[in-house]
Design a protein around this motif. Structure first.
Motif, PDB file in Angstrom:
ATOM      1  N   GLN A  64      -1.600  -6.971   8.788  1.00  0.00           N
ATOM      2  CA  GLN A  64      -0.567  -7.767   8.112  1.00  0.00           C
ATOM      3  C   GLN A  64      -1.083  -8.418   6.831  1.00  0.00           C
ATOM      4  O   GLN A  64      -0.294  -8.852   5.986  1.00  0.00           O
ATOM      5  N   ASN A 296       4.411  -6.133   4.479  1.00  0.00           N
ATOM      6  CA  ASN A 296       2.994  -5.833   4.726  1.00  0.00           C
ATOM      7  C   ASN A 296       2.865  -4.486   5.449  1.00  0.00           C
ATOM      8  O   ASN A 296       3.856  -3.898   5.880  1.00  0.00           O
ATOM      9  N   ASP A 298       1.636  -3.628   8.310  1.00  0.00           N
ATOM     10  CA  ASP A 298       2.040  -3.577   9.713  1.00  0.00           C
ATOM     11  C   ASP A 298       3.549  -3.411   9.820  1.00  0.00           C
ATOM     12  O   ASP A 298       4.033  -2.564  10.573  1.00  0.00           O
ATOM     13  N   GLU A 299       4.284  -4.205   9.050  1.00  0.00           N
ATOM     14  CA  GLU A 299       5.754  -4.109   9.072  1.00  0.00           C
ATOM     15  C   GLU A 299       6.235  -2.732   8.642  1.00  0.00           C
ATOM     16  O   GLU A 299       7.301  -2.278   9.080  1.00  0.00           O
TER      17      GLU A 299
END
Length: 301
Positions: A64, A296, A298-299
């Motif tokens: 993230q 980010n 991860d998203e």
DNA sequence: CGACTCACG
DNA sequence: ACGTACGTGAGTCGT
């Protein structure tokens, strides 16, 4: 084990990545190497951005930290099951080709065949997990011993799974045998696009060295063809983006491309990126690309 | 510098 | 009899 997991994340990533920030750009810049991995993959060093954590909640907090600048987002685009699709292409196995032609859940479909489920939706979670291990094992040139260790079952049971698999997917069995034989005759294997890996140990009298070369002979055409395909996609994406300021190719992680894109251009970039990646090779099965968007990294998955 | 461990695909 | 699933890079520790 909990301590070790957290200590690894801290010493390798949390403590080290901030030291790698470039003072001029404010970013971390990796180096990609094109002539390290024997299969044709890239490798990444200083820092390695191809092994950023994702498998645990704590690890994802590190991912993230990779963010887009203001007004921008990250797009992550992954090839779905690319090595198994290449196995279908190379082997020509009818069952495998059919499964990908209909975009089936390949591990579920494998489980239904190997464990004799009445229909794919009768497959249990445990059967699917075992089938997934079998599919990975095939790509790696597995032995029944290795599959048994992976699944925590007895060698005899693992051997039965392997035998059942090859019974249901005879084209794969034929391909594996032919690949080993070809490697022995020629002393090398080739990817779909002609990249060669020389395997002089394939004729060694040392059983351990010979068997290692045989597993490489099985794995390298699939791993190497996948590497060829994403490199072709990267060339096309670079040509398309050349001179366009609103989108930049940032990272490659073997079957994934990460782009930084202006927020107001996301929809158009998503469609065209996917199109370039899907068109990077025409195999006997379609290529599939999964895309995600986020503030980010991860998203974006 | 090598062995070990562990992060990723 | 042999050892036992592919490809990498990095941190830590002992030498």
């Amino acid at each position: 084990m909990d301590y070790r997991g957290l200590a690894k994340l801290r010493s390798t990533y949390t403590d080290k990545l901030p030291e790698q920030i470039n003072a001029r750009t404010g970013r971390v810049h990796t180096s990609y190497h094109q002539a390290v991995a024997a299969t044709g993959r890239l490798s990444s060093t200083d820092p390695n951005l191809q092994n950023i954590p994702i498998r645990t909640a704590e690890g994802r907090r590190i991912r993230q930290a990779f963010v887009a600048p203001a007004g921008h987002v990250l797009i992550a685009a992954d090839y779905s099951q690319i090595e198994l699709r290449i196995m279908a292409h190379l082997s020509g196995d009818a069952g495998l080709l059919d499964a990908f032609a209909h975009d089936r859940d390949i591990h579920q479909a494998t489980a239904a065949e190997v464990f004799g489920a009445a229909s794919p939706d009768q497959v249990t979670a445990d059967q699917r997990r075992a089938a997934k291990a079998i599919n990975f094992g095939l790509i790696y040139g597995m032995s029944a011993f290795g599959l048994a260790r992976q699944l925590g079952i007895e060698r005899g049971a693992a051997q039965k799974y392997v035998d059942l698999y090859f019974q249901r997917y005879p084209g794969v069995k034929r391909y594996m045998d032919e690949t080993r034989a070809m490697a022995r005759e020629q002393g090398f294997i080739e990817t779909v696009f002609g990249r060669r890996l020389y395997l002089p140990e394939i004729s060694s009298r040392n059983a351990q060295m010979r068997q290692y070369a045989e597993r490489s002979a099985i794995n390298a055409p699939m791993q190497g063809t996948a590497a060829d395909i994403i490199k072709r996609a990267m060339i096309e994406v670079h040509r398309w983006l050349h001179g366009q300021p609103h989108a930049r190719l940032m990272m490659q992680v073997h079957d994934e491309l990460v782009l930084e894109v202006a927020e107001d251009r996301v929809d158009a970039v998503l469609q065209e990126l996917r199109a370039h990646m899907v068109a990077a090779a025409e195999l006997r099965v379609p290529l599939k690309v999964e895309v995600g968007v986020g503030r980010n990294w991860d998203e974006a998955h």
